[in-house]
Write an enzyme that holds these catalytic residues in place. Sequence first.
Site, PDB file in Angstrom:
ATOM      1  N   GLU A  66       0.753  -1.352  -0.099  1.00 28.68           N
ATOM      2  CA  GLU A  66      -0.021   0.096  -0.127  1.00 28.68           C
ATOM      3  C   GLU A  66       0.913   1.272  -0.005  1.00 28.68           C
ATOM      4  OE1 GLU A  66      -3.112   0.342   3.044  1.00 28.68           O
ATOM      5  OE2 GLU A  66      -2.683   2.608   2.868  1.00 28.68           O
ATOM      6  N   THR A  71      -3.117   3.318   5.900  1.00 27.11           N
ATOM      7  CA  THR A  71      -4.527   3.205   6.431  1.00 27.11           C
ATOM      8  C   THR A  71      -4.660   2.223   7.467  1.00 27.11           C
ATOM      9  OG1 THR A  71      -5.073   1.179   4.703  1.00 27.11           O
ATOM     10  CG2 THR A  71      -5.709   3.554   3.903  1.00 27.11           C
ATOM     11  N   ASN A 130      -2.049  -5.739  10.685  1.00 24.25           N
ATOM     12  CA  ASN A 130      -3.093  -5.135  11.458  1.00 24.25           C
ATOM     13  C   ASN A 130      -3.378  -6.065  12.753  1.00 24.25           C
ATOM     14  OD1 ASN A 130      -5.867  -6.202  10.693  1.00 24.25           O
ATOM     15  ND2 ASN A 130      -4.619  -5.621   8.789  1.00 24.25           N
TER      16      ASN A 130
HETATM   17  S1  SF4 Z   1      -8.112  -2.091   5.835  1.00 20.40           S
HETATM   18 FE1  SF4 Z   1      -9.229  -0.031   5.624  1.00 20.40          FE
HETATM   19  S2  SF4 Z   1      -8.310   0.590   3.685  1.00 20.40           S
HETATM   20 FE2  SF4 Z   1      -7.625  -1.422   3.814  1.00 20.40          FE
HETATM   21  S3  SF4 Z   1      -9.145  -2.526   2.525  1.00 20.40           S
HETATM   22 FE3  SF4 Z   1     -10.011  -2.503   4.679  1.00 20.40          FE
HETATM   23  S4  SF4 Z   1     -11.145  -0.498   4.965  1.00 20.40           S
HETATM   24 FE4  SF4 Z   1      -9.960  -0.543   3.052  1.00 20.40          FE
END
Ligand code: SF4
Length: 291
Positions: free
Chosen positions: A123, A158, A218
């Site tokens: 990203e 993000t 994440n």
């Molecule tokens: S984490 Fe956030 S930016 Fe990434 S795909 Fe999911 S909604 Fe979209």
Amino acid sequence: MKIKRAQHYGMCFGVRDAIDLAREHSKGQPLTILGDLVHNEKVMEDFRRSGVTVERDTSRVKSTKVMITAHGASRKRIEEVRSLGLEVVEATCPLVRYAHRTVEKLVSRGFYPVIIGKKGHVEVLGLTEDLAECTVIENPGEIEQIPPHPKLGVAAQTTQPISRVRGMVEMIRQRFPSSEVYFMDTVCRPTKERQKAIEDLAVECDVVLAVGGRDSNNTRQLAEKSRALGARAYHIQGPEDIDAAWFSGEETVGITAGTSTPDELIDAVEARMEQIASGFAKRVMSEVAAV
Ligand code: SF4
């Protein structure tokens, strides 16, 4: 043992839509996904089994159709792919597109772009490859790498933890007191919701299980945040990773999951935990009966 799920967890709409698009475009025709559609080995394995191939190197692509993942890509990269005669399907998440537009806007208004994110992440490459100049920083120690500039425009990957991002923006302001430091918040809402939910869960639970692929940034962050808030946390890929020896039977166990974790996997983890909890309950009952 008590088992709780985080209020917000699991697959976000961006990843879900990208998976649906890949299914639609791979029906009866070959499709190559450029990179991991999601950082989840189980989901990717299902795609491979249905004939979808995954390549990072475009020279190895055998299909005529390729897909850009939800993480997005730079215009330069997309043009390179098209110049090979390949049809491009873009599954870029709208919130990643928003981050791209934000960075472009900062640059067009004369700001030097600073991106808070993981260097080399797909990203971040997409966000930065079209820029003439920029600095990517991952941690406060790297603020020194930002060149002096009268106008610094800061945005973030993000999926970065928003509190950490805000803290780093403050440090940049302190480091460059005579510069105008403008922050545009590009951390996506699903990420923020999961981060807030993990704060609530971690303080209520003794143990947190963060379910997600090994490479899921994440999911790793959810486990780290839980540890920082005092819970014992494990980053697991599925129910098979759970070791009953981690528990004494007295704990409150929280379950959360990264933005690319399928619901079925989270259900399977919960079912495994219910099984472990009922094992403890039976043991307690038989001990009481023996007294
Ligand atoms: S984490 Fe956030 S930016 Fe990434 S795909 Fe999911 S909604 Fe979209």
